[in-house]
Scaffold this active site. Structure first.
Site, PDB file in Angstrom:
ATOM      1  N   GLY A  32      15.784   8.831  -3.068  1.00 25.96           N
ATOM      2  CA  GLY A  32      15.176   7.780  -3.871  1.00 25.96           C
ATOM      3  C   GLY A  32      15.082   8.238  -5.315  1.00 25.96           C
ATOM      4  O   GLY A  32      15.809   9.146  -5.753  1.00 25.96           O
ATOM      5  N   ALA A  49      12.781   9.982  -6.986  1.00 29.70           N
ATOM      6  CA  ALA A  49      12.398  11.383  -7.191  1.00 29.70           C
ATOM      7  C   ALA A  49      13.564  12.305  -6.859  1.00 29.70           C
ATOM      8  O   ALA A  49      13.857  13.251  -7.600  1.00 29.70           O
ATOM      9  CB  ALA A  49      11.177  11.735  -6.334  1.00 29.70           C
ATOM     10  N   GLY A  50      14.250  12.039  -5.762  1.00 27.39           N
ATOM     11  CA  GLY A  50      15.352  12.892  -5.353  1.00 27.39           C
ATOM     12  C   GLY A  50      16.536  12.830  -6.299  1.00 27.39           C
ATOM     13  O   GLY A  50      17.108  13.865  -6.682  1.00 27.39           O
ATOM     14  N   PHE A 105      -0.783  -4.680 -16.438  1.00 26.69           N
ATOM     15  CA  PHE A 105      -0.930  -4.245 -15.051  1.00 26.69           C
ATOM     16  C   PHE A 105      -2.358  -3.785 -14.833  1.00 26.69           C
ATOM     17  O   PHE A 105      -3.095  -3.483 -15.772  1.00 26.69           O
ATOM     18  CB  PHE A 105       0.059  -3.109 -14.738  1.00 26.69           C
ATOM     19  CG  PHE A 105       1.129  -3.513 -13.754  1.00 26.69           C
ATOM     20  CD1 PHE A 105       1.990  -4.558 -14.024  1.00 26.69           C
ATOM     21  CD2 PHE A 105       1.274  -2.840 -12.557  1.00 26.69           C
ATOM     22  CE1 PHE A 105       2.975  -4.933 -13.130  1.00 26.69           C
ATOM     23  CE2 PHE A 105       2.259  -3.199 -11.647  1.00 26.69           C
ATOM     24  CZ  PHE A 105       3.114  -4.245 -11.932  1.00 26.69           C
ATOM     25  N   ASP A 113       8.404  12.068   6.861  1.00 24.15           N
ATOM     26  CA  ASP A 113       9.222  13.199   7.299  1.00 24.15           C
ATOM     27  C   ASP A 113       8.905  14.479   6.536  1.00 24.15           C
ATOM     28  O   ASP A 113       8.579  15.514   7.129  1.00 24.15           O
ATOM     29  CB  ASP A 113      10.715  12.873   7.129  1.00 24.15           C
ATOM     30  CG  ASP A 113      11.146  11.631   7.880  1.00 24.15           C
ATOM     31  OD1 ASP A 113      10.285  10.820   8.251  1.00 24.15           O
ATOM     32  OD2 ASP A 113      12.361  11.464   8.086  1.00 24.15           O
ATOM     33  N   GLN A 157      -3.640   3.689  -0.241  1.00 28.18           N
ATOM     34  CA  GLN A 157      -3.767   2.460  -1.036  1.00 28.18           C
ATOM     35  C   GLN A 157      -3.394   1.220  -0.239  1.00 28.18           C
ATOM     36  O   GLN A 157      -2.313   1.151   0.358  1.00 28.18           O
ATOM     37  CB  GLN A 157      -2.873   2.544  -2.272  1.00 28.18           C
ATOM     38  CG  GLN A 157      -2.992   1.320  -3.172  1.00 28.18           C
ATOM     39  CD  GLN A 157      -2.433   1.571  -4.547  1.00 28.18           C
ATOM     40  OE1 GLN A 157      -1.251   1.324  -4.798  1.00 28.18           O
ATOM     41  NE2 GLN A 157      -3.270   2.072  -5.445  1.00 28.18           N
ATOM     42  N   HIS A 185      -2.542  -2.535  -1.010  1.00 33.57           N
ATOM     43  CA  HIS A 185      -2.171  -3.413  -2.133  1.00 33.57           C
ATOM     44  C   HIS A 185      -2.861  -4.756  -1.948  1.00 33.57           C
ATOM     45  O   HIS A 185      -2.902  -5.302  -0.841  1.00 33.57           O
ATOM     46  CB  HIS A 185      -0.654  -3.588  -2.161  1.00 33.57           C
ATOM     47  CG  HIS A 185      -0.141  -4.147  -3.455  1.00 33.57           C
ATOM     48  ND1 HIS A 185      -0.316  -5.468  -3.820  1.00 33.57           N
ATOM     49  CD2 HIS A 185       0.558  -3.576  -4.467  1.00 33.57           C
ATOM     50  CE1 HIS A 185       0.250  -5.667  -4.999  1.00 33.57           C
ATOM     51  NE2 HIS A 185       0.780  -4.535  -5.412  1.00 33.57           N
ATOM     52  N   LEU A 227       5.354  -7.412   0.338  1.00 32.46           N
ATOM     53  CA  LEU A 227       4.696  -7.228  -0.955  1.00 32.46           C
ATOM     54  C   LEU A 227       4.960  -8.396  -1.905  1.00 32.46           C
ATOM     55  O   LEU A 227       6.092  -8.853  -2.051  1.00 32.46           O
ATOM     56  CB  LEU A 227       5.205  -5.939  -1.598  1.00 32.46           C
ATOM     57  CG  LEU A 227       4.666  -5.610  -2.997  1.00 32.46           C
ATOM     58  CD1 LEU A 227       3.190  -5.287  -2.933  1.00 32.46           C
ATOM     59  CD2 LEU A 227       5.447  -4.447  -3.601  1.00 32.46           C
ATOM     60  N   GLU A 268       2.357  -6.919  -8.170  1.00 30.47           N
ATOM     61  CA  GLU A 268       1.242  -7.011  -9.107  1.00 30.47           C
ATOM     62  C   GLU A 268       1.672  -7.688 -10.404  1.00 30.47           C
ATOM     63  O   GLU A 268       0.839  -8.191 -11.159  1.00 30.47           O
ATOM     64  CB  GLU A 268       0.702  -5.606  -9.391  1.00 30.47           C
ATOM     65  CG  GLU A 268      -0.580  -5.565 -10.178  1.00 30.47           C
ATOM     66  CD  GLU A 268      -1.232  -4.193 -10.115  1.00 30.47           C
ATOM     67  OE1 GLU A 268      -1.773  -3.774 -11.149  1.00 30.47           O
ATOM     68  OE2 GLU A 268      -1.205  -3.564  -9.040  1.00 30.47           O
ATOM     69  N   ARG A 319      -6.365  -1.473  -8.123  1.00 28.47           N
ATOM     70  CA  ARG A 319      -6.003  -2.041  -6.823  1.00 28.47           C
ATOM     71  C   ARG A 319      -7.080  -1.878  -5.767  1.00 28.47           C
ATOM     72  O   ARG A 319      -7.290  -2.770  -4.946  1.00 28.47           O
ATOM     73  CB  ARG A 319      -4.683  -1.417  -6.338  1.00 28.47           C
ATOM     74  CG  ARG A 319      -3.493  -1.920  -7.109  1.00 28.47           C
ATOM     75  CD  ARG A 319      -2.205  -1.253  -6.682  1.00 28.47           C
ATOM     76  NE  ARG A 319      -1.064  -1.855  -7.378  1.00 28.47           N
ATOM     77  CZ  ARG A 319       0.182  -1.418  -7.277  1.00 28.47           C
ATOM     78  NH1 ARG A 319       0.447  -0.358  -6.510  1.00 28.47           N
ATOM     79  NH2 ARG A 319       1.163  -2.017  -7.934  1.00 28.47           N
ATOM     80  N   HIS A 364       0.118   0.148   1.463  1.00 29.30           N
ATOM     81  CA  HIS A 364       1.171   0.159   0.462  1.00 29.30           C
ATOM     82  C   HIS A 364       1.619   1.550   0.043  1.00 29.30           C
ATOM     83  O   HIS A 364       2.804   1.781  -0.186  1.00 29.30           O
ATOM     84  CB  HIS A 364       0.669  -0.602  -0.776  1.00 29.30           C
ATOM     85  CG  HIS A 364       1.656  -0.702  -1.887  1.00 29.30           C
ATOM     86  ND1 HIS A 364       2.893  -1.290  -1.736  1.00 29.30           N
ATOM     87  CD2 HIS A 364       1.582  -0.305  -3.190  1.00 29.30           C
ATOM     88  CE1 HIS A 364       3.550  -1.258  -2.887  1.00 29.30           C
ATOM     89  NE2 HIS A 364       2.781  -0.645  -3.780  1.00 29.30           N
ATOM     90  N   GLU A 374       6.344  10.287  -3.696  1.00 26.09           N
ATOM     91  CA  GLU A 374       5.206   9.908  -2.870  1.00 26.09           C
ATOM     92  C   GLU A 374       4.857  10.944  -1.816  1.00 26.09           C
ATOM     93  O   GLU A 374       3.714  11.011  -1.369  1.00 26.09           O
ATOM     94  CB  GLU A 374       5.455   8.543  -2.197  1.00 26.09           C
ATOM     95  CG  GLU A 374       4.198   7.973  -1.562  1.00 26.09           C
ATOM     96  CD  GLU A 374       4.369   6.584  -0.979  1.00 26.09           C
ATOM     97  OE1 GLU A 374       3.453   6.119  -0.270  1.00 26.09           O
ATOM     98  OE2 GLU A 374       5.418   5.946  -1.228  1.00 26.09           O
ATOM     99  N   ARG A 398      -4.093   4.958  -7.078  1.00 23.85           N
ATOM    100  CA  ARG A 398      -2.975   4.920  -8.016  1.00 23.85           C
ATOM    101  C   ARG A 398      -2.975   3.610  -8.780  1.00 23.85           C
ATOM    102  O   ARG A 398      -3.105   2.532  -8.197  1.00 23.85           O
ATOM    103  CB  ARG A 398      -1.641   5.060  -7.269  1.00 23.85           C
ATOM    104  CG  ARG A 398      -0.437   4.915  -8.183  1.00 23.85           C
ATOM    105  CD  ARG A 398       0.864   5.109  -7.444  1.00 23.85           C
ATOM    106  NE  ARG A 398       1.152   4.088  -6.464  1.00 23.85           N
ATOM    107  CZ  ARG A 398       1.649   2.880  -6.744  1.00 23.85           C
ATOM    108  NH1 ARG A 398       1.870   2.519  -8.000  1.00 23.85           N
ATOM    109  NH2 ARG A 398       1.908   2.022  -5.781  1.00 23.85           N
ATOM    110  N   SER A 418       3.690   4.757 -10.117  1.00 25.33           N
ATOM    111  CA  SER A 418       4.433   5.463  -9.063  1.00 25.33           C
ATOM    112  C   SER A 418       5.867   5.746  -9.488  1.00 25.33           C
ATOM    113  O   SER A 418       6.380   6.851  -9.254  1.00 25.33           O
ATOM    114  CB  SER A 418       4.419   4.664  -7.758  1.00 25.33           C
ATOM    115  OG  SER A 418       4.951   3.376  -7.947  1.00 25.33           O
ATOM    116  N   LEU A 419       6.547   4.770 -10.114  1.00 24.54           N
ATOM    117  CA  LEU A 419       7.897   5.033 -10.595  1.00 24.54           C
ATOM    118  C   LEU A 419       7.881   6.163 -11.622  1.00 24.54           C
ATOM    119  O   LEU A 419       8.760   7.026 -11.637  1.00 24.54           O
ATOM    120  CB  LEU A 419       8.508   3.776 -11.214  1.00 24.54           C
ATOM    121  CG  LEU A 419       8.810   2.613 -10.266  1.00 24.54           C
ATOM    122  CD1 LEU A 419       9.506   1.486 -11.012  1.00 24.54           C
ATOM    123  CD2 LEU A 419       9.664   3.067  -9.100  1.00 24.54           C
TER     124      LEU A 419
END
Length: 565
Positions: A12, A14-15, A113, A210, A229, A231, A241, A244, A275, A342, A366, A377, A382-383
């Site tokens: 994703g 982060a990876g 936000f 995992d 969290q 949402h 979802l 927001e 949230r 969420h 995450e 959060r 998060s992104l």
């Protein structure tokens, strides 16, 4: 046997960001994912990414909002790193091709936000995560000579040497069932959260904890696992979802009386409070009989107050979600929503470079807990977390790799051991329960007793259920006895990961006898800084159950204060 300086598990945001950073630093890199990378759960992030880009804004304001949002147990050194580096990271994304929305002046547009003191969320309509993920994957294509990709490979366990340092992993090629040992000087876990331990959840089917469980099983401490969290806006029908961004554009929340009830709970921020505050407000309205829809289990999200042209421009995906999954045209009538699981604020304890307490093991995104989110959060952080700490982990791992030789792993013996374990799962007799039944009971129990509101009896019941299910999972049978795309056997392994994560979440929630952020104990309704201004850590320490420890909260600039919106 493949060998690399840096092996990244999870593809994703982060990876992929870690892979690009490690390659830029000169390391040989491999990135492995159990799905095709653009099917990673980062694709579901909708609303945007926070950064103090506006000249009138300042990263310190962003940092303070994040500290306040965390209910003052986010580590402020990590928060400062994230917020200070945010503008450069967002501009980097824009320069490599992310088509952020622009306003009429040609500048990057920023939307409001929750929990933010001003508009600082850059966005691509309501598909921001998808847009960034595809651009980073394009970059990986450019790096094909420096980054090896193992797509649709499932990691079954991590490898360690005699000193305890991580030296790679054993993974299964999902397409053939073949096991392979991968040697690495460093491993970065970027495997996402554990939302599938709850039902319903906004998380994809692949979010089964995992990496969190794999690190925990090696002895790496987990932190803040009680902070889960919910949402505020998920479809009543299925938990999907609703971003927001809808409230950022001006949508209202209404109860059965047609009242904009957030005025009672957060008069200054209304629908754009943090949230945890909004989810508790909604659940309170539902519990007190002012819910709407069948059974009164929902709340109205009224997007009709947003100009239709703007809705079709900035919220086009939820227009489609409303039509396809709720039968509602959100430009003409309100849609039924409720709080839904969420995000996991907790995860593998790391430092500000993504390093865990196990040599050679890193974590980002995450699955990690830096802790920039603390008790809650903020939306669109998060992104940012995935990108900032994914990059930093990649850089640090690449630098560490320069000074050490490629490790020995004894790979074939471990492959044989792992194959025997998988064969034993496949050969189980049909005397146990089905995997799907156990997973369904786990998710239902977690959503009933480890959700928006918690109390001692419910949490103790949840712990009893989780530990019973852990035993039942040892004999749960699989239908597919083959090797090609055998998702059944992977599901059995994932179920074990989810149960480990669920157990740690419940143990942490029982231990924290106060209300802070997402942890709201109706039997301890007040925040208690004297006793609980600290992180809860959970370690395996050679036993089958988590042992509890504590870690101090890092405070640099902002002392705890009463949290109001």
């Amino acid at each position: 046997m493949p060998a690399h300086d840096v092996l990244i598990l999870g593809a994703g945001l982060a990876g992929q960001r870690a892979a690009l950073a490690a390659a830029d630093a000169g390391a040989s890199v491999a990135i492995m994912s159990k799905v095709h990378p653009v099917r990673s759960h980062s694709v579901a992030a909708a609303g945007g990414i926070n950064a103090a880009i506006n000249p009138a804004d300042d990263w310190r304001s962003h940092a303070y909002d994040t500290v306040k949002g965390s209910d003052f147990i986010g580590d402020q050194d990590a928060i400062e790193v994230m917020c200070e580096e945010a503008p450069h990271e967002v501009m980097h994304l824009e320069h490599i091709g992310v088509t952020f929305h622009r306003n009429e002046t040609g500048n990057l547009d920023l939307r409001a936000f929750g929990g933010a003191s001003m508009k600082r969320t850059a966005y691509v309509a309501d598909i921001t995560g998808q847009a960034i993920l595809h651009v980073l994957y394009e970059q990986l294509m450019k790096y094909h000579e420096r980054v090896d990709r193992y797509e649709e490979w499932f990691t079954t366990s991590l490898l360690q040497d005699e000193t305890g340092a991580v030296t790679g992993c054993i993974a299964r090629d999902i397409r053939t069932g073949k096991l392979e040992a991968f040697t690495a000087k460093n491993v970065i876990l970027a495997t996402g959260g554990a939302g599938q331990a709850f039902k319903p959840t906004t998380n994809g089917l692949i979010c089964t904890g995992d990496g969190i469980a794999q690190a925990y099983r090696l002895g790496a401490p987990l932190m803040d696992m009680e902070m889960v969290q919910y949402h505020p806006t998920c479809l009543v029908e299925n938990g999907f979802l609703i971003t927001e961004g809808a409230r950022g554009e001006g949508a209202h929340l209404l109860n059965a009386d047609g009242e904009r009830f957030m005025e009672k709970y957060a008069p200054n921020k209304m629908e754009l409070a943090s949230r945890d505050v909004v989810s508790r407000a909604e659940q309170t309205e539902i519990n007190e009989g002012r819910g709407v829809g069948p059974g009164g289990v929902g709340i109205y999200l009224d997007i009709t107050v947003v100009p239709k042209k703007r809705t079709l421009e900035a919220l086009r995906e939820i227009v489609n979600i409303g039509k396809d999954f709720a039968g509602v045209d959100i430009t003409r009538e309100p849609i039924l929503i409720r709080p839904g699981q969420h995000y996991i604020m907790g995860g593998i304890k790391t430092d500000i470079w993504g390093a865990t307490q196990i040599e050679g093991l890193y974590a980002a995104g995450e699955c990690a807990c830096v802790s920039v989110h603390g008790g809650n959060r903020l939306g669109a952080n998060s992104l940012l977390d995935t990108l900032i700490f994914g990059r930093r982990a990649g850089e640090h791992a690449a630098n560490r790799a320069r000074g050490i030789p490629m490790p020995e792993t004894g790979g074939q013996a471990r492959i044989d051991q792992e194959q025997a374990w998988i064969d034993s799962i496949i050969e189980r007799p049909r005397t146990g329960r089905r995997l799907s039944e156990i997973k369904d009971e786990l998710g239902t129990e977690m959503n009933r007793n480890v959700a928006v509101f918690r109390e001692q009896a419910g949490l103790e019941h949840a712990l009893e259920v989780v530990r019973r299910l852990k035993e039942e999972a040892k004999t749960a049978y699989v239908d597919d006895k083959g090797s090609v795309f055998n998702q059944d056997v992977l599901g059995a392994i994932e179920l074990g990961y989810m149960l480990d994560c669920a157990e740690c979440t419940v143990v942490g929630a029982i231990e924290r006898k106060e209300s802070r952020g997402a942890q709201y104990r109706i039997d301890y309704p007040e925040r208690n800084d004297d006793e609980w201004m600290k992180h809860i850590t959970l370690s395996r320490n050679g036993s089958d159950e988590p042992s509890i420890g504590y870690a101090p909260v890092t405070i640099t600039q902002w002392q705890p204060e009463e949290r109001k919106y």
